[in-house]
Design a protein around this motif. Structure first.
Motif, PDB file in Angstrom:
ATOM      1  N   THR A  82       8.508  60.471  54.436  1.00 47.72           N
ATOM      2  CA  THR A  82       7.323  59.719  54.863  1.00 47.72           C
ATOM      3  C   THR A  82       6.049  60.379  54.353  1.00 47.72           C
ATOM      4  O   THR A  82       5.070  59.698  54.027  1.00 47.72           O
ATOM      5  CB  THR A  82       7.300  59.629  56.404  1.00 47.72           C
ATOM      6  N   GLN A  83       6.062  61.711  54.285  1.00 44.92           N
ATOM      7  CA  GLN A  83       4.855  62.426  53.846  1.00 44.92           C
ATOM      8  C   GLN A  83       4.464  62.065  52.416  1.00 44.92           C
ATOM      9  O   GLN A  83       3.294  62.179  52.050  1.00 44.92           O
ATOM     10  CB  GLN A  83       5.065  63.944  53.953  1.00 44.92           C
ATOM     11  N   SER A  84       5.436  61.645  51.620  1.00 51.25           N
ATOM     12  CA  SER A  84       5.096  61.270  50.240  1.00 51.25           C
ATOM     13  C   SER A  84       4.739  59.791  50.113  1.00 51.25           C
ATOM     14  O   SER A  84       3.855  59.431  49.325  1.00 51.25           O
ATOM     15  CB  SER A  84       6.263  61.613  49.298  1.00 51.25           C
ATOM     16  N   ILE A  85       5.392  58.921  50.873  1.00 53.11           N
ATOM     17  CA  ILE A  85       5.156  57.490  50.678  1.00 53.11           C
ATOM     18  C   ILE A  85       3.899  56.981  51.387  1.00 53.11           C
ATOM     19  O   ILE A  85       3.209  56.096  50.868  1.00 53.11           O
ATOM     20  CB  ILE A  85       6.388  56.666  51.120  1.00 53.11           C
ATOM     21  N   LEU A  86       3.563  57.548  52.549  1.00 53.04           N
ATOM     22  CA  LEU A  86       2.383  57.046  53.264  1.00 53.04           C
ATOM     23  C   LEU A  86       1.096  57.190  52.445  1.00 53.04           C
ATOM     24  O   LEU A  86       0.319  56.233  52.337  1.00 53.04           O
ATOM     25  CB  LEU A  86       2.235  57.748  54.617  1.00 53.04           C
ATOM     26  N   PRO A  87       0.834  58.353  51.837  1.00 53.60           N
ATOM     27  CA  PRO A  87      -0.392  58.471  51.036  1.00 53.60           C
ATOM     28  C   PRO A  87      -0.348  57.610  49.771  1.00 53.60           C
ATOM     29  O   PRO A  87      -1.386  57.360  49.164  1.00 53.60           O
ATOM     30  CB  PRO A  87      -0.431  59.966  50.671  1.00 53.60           C
ATOM     31  N   LEU A  88       0.844  57.167  49.382  1.00 47.67           N
ATOM     32  CA  LEU A  88       1.001  56.325  48.196  1.00 47.67           C
ATOM     33  C   LEU A  88       1.289  54.872  48.616  1.00 47.67           C
ATOM     34  O   LEU A  88       1.953  54.124  47.892  1.00 47.67           O
ATOM     35  CB  LEU A  88       2.137  56.857  47.322  1.00 47.67           C
ATOM     36  N   TYR A  89       0.786  54.506  49.781  1.00 47.51           N
ATOM     37  CA  TYR A  89       1.064  53.181  50.338  1.00 47.51           C
ATOM     38  C   TYR A  89       0.671  52.072  49.363  1.00 47.51           C
ATOM     39  O   TYR A  89       1.413  51.090  49.194  1.00 47.51           O
ATOM     40  CB  TYR A  89       0.312  53.015  51.664  1.00 47.51           C
ATOM     41  N   GLY A  90      -0.474  52.214  48.733  1.00 50.17           N
ATOM     42  CA  GLY A  90      -0.950  51.187  47.804  1.00 50.17           C
ATOM     43  C   GLY A  90      -0.003  50.995  46.638  1.00 50.17           C
ATOM     44  O   GLY A  90       0.276  49.869  46.217  1.00 50.17           O
ATOM     45  N   ILE A  91       0.512  52.101  46.115  1.00 46.66           N
ATOM     46  CA  ILE A  91       1.466  52.007  45.004  1.00 46.66           C
ATOM     47  C   ILE A  91       2.777  51.406  45.485  1.00 46.66           C
ATOM     48  O   ILE A  91       3.377  50.562  44.813  1.00 46.66           O
ATOM     49  CB  ILE A  91       1.698  53.405  44.387  1.00 46.66           C
ATOM     50  N   ALA A  92       3.244  51.844  46.662  1.00 44.86           N
ATOM     51  CA  ALA A  92       4.487  51.296  47.205  1.00 44.86           C
ATOM     52  C   ALA A  92       4.379  49.786  47.384  1.00 44.86           C
ATOM     53  O   ALA A  92       5.344  49.044  47.134  1.00 44.86           O
ATOM     54  CB  ALA A  92       4.820  51.977  48.533  1.00 44.86           C
ATOM     55  N   LYS A  93       3.215  49.307  47.791  1.00 42.28           N
ATOM     56  CA  LYS A  93       3.007  47.871  47.998  1.00 42.28           C
ATOM     57  C   LYS A  93       3.199  47.108  46.691  1.00 42.28           C
ATOM     58  O   LYS A  93       3.773  46.004  46.678  1.00 42.28           O
ATOM     59  CB  LYS A  93       1.601  47.640  48.564  1.00 42.28           C
ATOM     60  N   LYS A  94       2.769  47.694  45.588  1.00 42.67           N
ATOM     61  CA  LYS A  94       2.928  47.049  44.283  1.00 42.67           C
ATOM     62  C   LYS A  94       4.387  47.041  43.834  1.00 42.67           C
ATOM     63  O   LYS A  94       4.770  46.222  42.993  1.00 42.67           O
ATOM     64  CB  LYS A  94       2.071  47.775  43.236  1.00 42.67           C
TER      65      LYS A  94
END
Length: 313
Positions: free
Chosen positions: A58-70
């Motif tokens: 979670t520590q890696s994906i939360l700050p990259l939420y915008g990228i994950a959304k794409k």
């Protein structure tokens, strides 16, 4: 891994951020390194224009939420532990990330009690290629309770030591770092002569620890992080067929209901005569976890099939 699966070794170029940081330093001192890592990851993903991504923790994906959304539907979310879910906003973001994932791997299905049910969630156990490893046990005239791993929850472990520290039917050995120095000092001050500490170890030493273990200490305080988790030591108990103590009210206690080789206890109300009698009642000649082992192996097979499907589609 299924031996029938054909795969090629990775021959691409690894991309890494080189930043030295002490694992034991306070969290506030890790912020700079964390910010550097997230910025580096964001830039690397944008530059690489990858088809699919696996986000570890979670520590890696939360700050990259915008990228994950794409990358909706094109990423795997590896959910290892509870982190920021007490915060309602963070919890909602985590739930959205699970919704948008191809699949979300959870190390403990107990976490769904916090996150909620979702068809995207699949269990990914804290072990790999688990089999029953038969070991030749060393002999002892004492009942040997053994702990290995990171020594945390020091006040809780002091209670464990207080329970067993003056009963000569038992000996306790702690393998591992973390707060072991503080706990060792406490035991010395209490004059507990049946408790020992060995410090750092390597993973390949665990089998030798198991050979000298009568009861595995898999006890943790039921705090927000630990109550719903499945520890690596749980799988070690299954792998080596070791009797173990788990904490009443934990998800691990639920996982071993009906198995006489695992005893759920309340460390605040522990009767050592009960522990002694329980251990004596165990059939030492049989393997204690056939059902647990079969369940884990079946889960692993399902997990591998889904990961391969993700890679192929």
């Amino acid at each position: 891994m299924d031996s029938t699966i054909k795969y090629k070794p990775f021959n691409g170029r690894a991309i890494a951020l080189h930043y030295k940081m002490d694992n034991y330093q306070p969290k506030h001192k890790k912020i700079i390194g964390f910010i550097k890592c997230i910025a580096f990851s964001r830039q690397a993903i944008k530059k690489g224009k990858y088809d699919k991504i696996i986000f570890l923790t979670t520590q890696s994906i939360l700050p990259l939420y915008g990228i994950a959304k794409k990358y909706s539907g094109r990423y795997i979310y590896d959910y290892r532990d509870l982190t920021y879910e007490k915060n309602n906003l963070a919890k909602k973001l985590v739930q959205k990330l699970i919704d948008n994932s191809y699949m979300t791997c959870m190390s403990s299905m107990g976490f769904k009690q916090i996150i909620g049910n979702n068809d995207k969630i699949i269990v990914s156990h804290n072990c790999s290629n688990i089999q029953h490893n038969s070991i030749i046990k060393t002999e002892s005239d004492k009942i040997r309770l053994v702990f290995w791993g990171m020594v945390r929850q020091i006040e809780f472990n002091k209670k464990i030591c207080d329970c067993f520290g003056r009963d000569n039917r038992f000996v306790i050995c702690y393998h591992g770092e973390g707060g072991s120095a503080e706990l060792k000092k406490y035991c010395e001050n209490q004059d507990y002569k049946n408790i020992s500490f060995t410090g750092r170890y390597s993973v390949n030493e665990i089998s030798s620890f198991a050979a000298s273990t009568d009861i595995l200490i898999n006890l943790y305080e039921n705090d927000g992080q630990q109550k719903l988790a499945m520890t690596v030591k749980y799988y070690d108990a299954v792998r080596y067929g070791l009797p173990m103590l788990v904490t009443q009210g934990s998800y691990m206690a639920d996982a071993v209901v009906g198995n006489n080789a695992a005893l759920a206890v309340n460390i605040n109300n522990l009767n050592l005569d009960d522990i002694f009698e329980w251990y004596q009642s165990i059939n030492k000649s049989e393997y204690h976890y056939p059902e647990e082992l079969a369940r884990i192996q079946n889960d692993d097979k399902s997990f591998e099939e889904k990961v391969l499907a993700f890679a192929r589609n």
